[in-house]
Design an enzyme around this catalytic site. Structure first.
Site, PDB file in Angstrom:
ATOM      1  N   CYS A   7      -6.795  14.710  23.403  1.00  0.00           N
ATOM      2  CA  CYS A   7      -8.060  14.675  22.668  1.00  0.00           C
ATOM      3  C   CYS A   7      -8.504  13.229  22.433  1.00  0.00           C
ATOM      4  CB  CYS A   7      -7.954  15.466  21.367  1.00  0.00           C
ATOM      5  SG  CYS A   7      -9.578  15.832  20.635  1.00  0.00           S
ATOM      6  N   HIS A  24      -5.718  20.821  22.792  1.00  0.00           N
ATOM      7  CA  HIS A  24      -4.711  20.829  21.736  1.00  0.00           C
ATOM      8  C   HIS A  24      -3.790  22.039  21.925  1.00  0.00           C
ATOM      9  CE1 HIS A  24      -6.222  17.637  19.173  1.00  0.00           C
ATOM     10  NE2 HIS A  24      -7.444  18.120  19.292  1.00  0.00           N
TER      11      HIS A  24
END
Length: 519
Positions: free
Chosen positions: A335, A448
Site C-alpha cells: 500500500c 492488504h
C-alpha cells in the site's frame, strides 16, 4: 435484562479490545446473538467490511469473534491521525473530511447523533452489545465533548467493567484515581473491576484486591493472567513497542524480515501471519542503525506517505535501503510502502501532505497521484507474474482488501517489470495490480492481507530460502484456522479467570437463562 455491557479502561493499551473480543466469543459460545460497538475510534490499523466500509481493526476482529459480518455501525466514527495536528474523519465507513482537533470539537454534536443512530440499529439485531470505550474515561479536559466513554454509558445506563493493566505498574493508583475522577452518576455505573495482564502468584495479590474492593466499593470480577502468543491483531501501534527487536534477533536458520516502523504506520497487522512462520524472524526498524542485514525489507502502509518517506530520507534510512536493494536484498512495498517504492508521489491537492511532489525509492517505474476519493473494498484474484522467476507462485489465488487514496500508474520508458496480480472486487472487471521486478526480487501491491494467504506466504518465503541455498519448507499452518484457535483459546482463558456468574447478575440475567438464537 440489560442488552449491553461496556468495557472501559484506566488508560490506552490496557487490554480493552482483547477483553471485549473474549466476551464476544464467550457469549456467542453460550448461544447469544452478540455484536461489538465502539462509537469513536482513533487508530491507523483499520478493517474493511464486506460492503467496502472502513472501521477500526478492533471492531472487525470482535465481529469475527461474534461470528457475524462487520458493519460500519459497529464503529461509526473513525479518526485516522495524518500528522500536522490533523486527522482524517471517517463516518460510517467513508471519509468525511480532514480536521484539526478544534474543528472536530465543533463536529462532536453531529457525531453524537450519528453514534446514537448506529447503536440503535445494532441493538435491534442483538441479544447483547459489547461496547468498548477508548483510552481513559477520566480525561478531565475531554469530558464535555467526549462521545466514547461515560457519555455512552450514561445514555444507555450500561454497566461498566473497568480494566486496569497491572503489567505496567501502579494498578491500585490506576483504579482508585480513575474512579475518584468520575462524577458520582458515572461511578455508580462501574459494576466491577478487572485486573489484566497479571504475572505471578495470585495469592500474593489477595490482600491488595481486598483493600481495593473495600476502598472503592466495587467488586474485583477478574484477575486475568498474561496470555502469551495470542496471535490476534493489535489496534494501537503502541503494541509495536514490544516487538522492536535488536538486529541480532533470530536464529541462523531463520529468514530475517525488517519492517519499517513509519511514524504514521498503518495496518501493521499485515505481518502477523509472517511472525508465526517457524523460519522467520521479523523485527521493526526505527532508524538506519537498527536495519541490520535482513533478507527482505518491507515498507508497510502509512497514513501520510510523503511525510513518512521524507522522514526516512532525512534519517538516512532511505539511502541504506537503496544500498541493500543494489546488494540483492528483497524489497517489498504494501500500500503506502508500494507508493514509496515508485519513482514519484504527487499530491497536488494536499490530500496527505503539503508536499506537491516527492521523489520515491525509484525501485518501480511507477508514479502515484493522491486524490480525495478513498478506495476501500475487498478483492480477490490470482498471481499472474512469475512463470519464469516465481514458478511456484504463478496462478496462486489471493484475497485481501484495499484502503488507499492514490492512483498508481506506470511511467513511460521506465524500468522493466510486470504487474503482479489480476484482481477484482464484486461487480468489477478483473484488472492488473501490483508490480514485480524482472528478477522476482522486489515487488509491491495495494493488497492488504496478502500474507494471510497461506500458499502465497509460504512460497514467497521459499523464494527467499532458495536465494540462501536453503531447501523449501512445506506449509505448517493455516492463518484463518490459527485465528479461530486464538479466539477459542482467549475465551477459555477469560472464562477461567473472570467471575461470569457475578457478571451475569450484573446484567440482570438469571444463572440458567438461555436465549434462543434468532429470537
Amino acid at each position: 435484562m440489560k442488552k449491553r455491557i461496556m468495557i472501559q479502561g484506566t488508560g490506552s493499551d490496557v487490554g480493552k479490545s482483547v477483553l471485549a473480543a473474549a466476551l464476544c466469543r464467550i457469549f456467542k459460545q453460550d448461544g447469544y446473538r452478540v455484536v461489538p460497538f465502539k462509537s469513536q475510534n482513533m487508530a491507523l490499523n483499520s478493517y474493511v467490511t464486506p460492503d467496502g466500509k472502513e472501521i477500526g481493526r478492533a471492531q472487525g476482529v470482535q465481529a469475527e469473534a461474534c461470528g457475524v459480518d462487520a458493519t460500519a455501525d459497529m464503529n461509526p466514527i473513525l479518526i485516522k491521525p495524518s500528522g500536522s495536528m490533523r486527522s482524517q474523519i471517517v463516518v460510517r465507513g467513508k471519509p468525511l473530511a480532514s480536521m484539526e482537533a478544534k474543528s472536530y470539537q465543533h463536529f462532536a454534536d453531529q457525531a453524537w447523533e450519528i453514534v446514537k443512530e448506529s447503536y440503535r440499529r445494532l441493538e435491534e439485531r442483538a441479544d447483547l452489545v459489547v461496547i468498548e470505550g477508548a483510552g481513559s474515561p477520566a480525561e478531565i479536559n475531554l469530558r464535555k465533548r467526549e462521545i466514547v466513554n461515560m457519555r455512552v454509558a450514561c445514555w444507555l445506563q450500561a454497566p461498566v467493567l473497568l480494566v486496569a493493566d497491572i503489567d505496567r505498574g501502579g494498578v491500585f493508583a490506576q483504579v482508585v484515581g480513575t474512579l475518584e475522577l468520575l462524577e458520582p452518576k458515572e461511578r455508580d455505573l462501574v459494576a466491577g473491576i478487572v485486573i489484566n495482564k497479571f504475572r505471578g502468584d495470585p495469592s500474593l495479590l489477595e490482600s491488595g484486591l481486598r483493600w481495593l474492593e473495600e476502598r472503592t466499593g466495587k467488586p474485583v470480577l477478574g484477575l486475568i493472567p498474561h496470555l502469551p502468543g495470542l496471535d490476534l491483531e493489535a489496534e494501537d501501534s503502541m503494541a509495536l513497542d514490544t516487538r522492536v527487536r535488536p538486529v541480532t534477533a533470530g536464529r541462523e536458520d531463520q529468514l530475517r524480515l525488517a519492517v519499517l516502523r513509519h511514524p504514521h504506520i498503518s495496518n501493521f497487522s499485515d505481518f502477523d501471519a509472517l511472525e508465526n512462520e517457524p523460519d522467520v524472524s521479523l523485527y521493526y526498524v526505527q532508524d538506519a542503525e537498527s536495519l541490520g542485514n535482513p533478507d527482505a525489507i518491507i515498507l508497510p502502509g502509512s497514513k501520510n506517505v510523503p511525510e513518512d518517506w521524507l522522514h526516512w530520507v532525512r534519517t538516512g534510512l532511505a539511502h541504506r535501503i537503496r544500498e541493500r536493494a543494489k546488494q540483492g536484498t528483497a524489497i517489498v512495498g504494501i500500500c503506502g510502502g508500494y507508493q514509496m517504492a515508485g519513482e514519484e508521489m504527487a499530491d497536488p491537492h494536499g490530500v496527505e501532505s503539503h508536499h506537491p511532489r516527492v521523489k520515491g525509492l525509484g525501485l518501480f517505474p511507477l508514479q502515484t497521484t493522491f486524490l480525495s476519493e478513498k478506495r476501500t473494498l475487498r478483492v480477490e484474484g490470482i498471481v499472474t507474474a512469475g512463470d519464469d522467476v516465481w514458478p511456484a507462485l504463478a496462478g496462486i489465488g489471493v484475497k485481501g482488501y484495499e484502503i488507499h487514496m492514490g492512483i498508481t500508474t506506470r511511467v513511460p520508458g521506465g524500468q522493466p517489470g510486470r504487474p503482479l496480480f489480476r484482481l477484482a472486487a464484486d461487480g468489477e472487471d478483473p484488472r492488473e495490480e501490483g508490480w514485480l521486478s524482472p528478477d522476482g526480487r522486489h515487488w509491491g501491491t495495494y493488497l492488504h492481507g496478502v500474507f494471510d494467504n497461506d500458499r502465497f506466504r509460504r512460497e514467497w518465503l521459499n523464494v527467499l530460502r532458495a536465494e540462501k541455498g536453503w531447501p523449501p519448507l512445506k506449509l505448517t499452518f493455516r492463518y484463518e484456522e490459527k485465528r479461530e484457535e486464538a479466539f477459542e483459546r482467549l475465551a477459555a482463558h477469560v472464562r477461567q479467570h473472570l467471575d461470569l456468574k457475578r457478571l451475569k447478575r450484573v446484567l440482570g440475567w438469571e444463572e440458567d437463562e438461555k436465549i434462543t438464537k434468532g429470537r
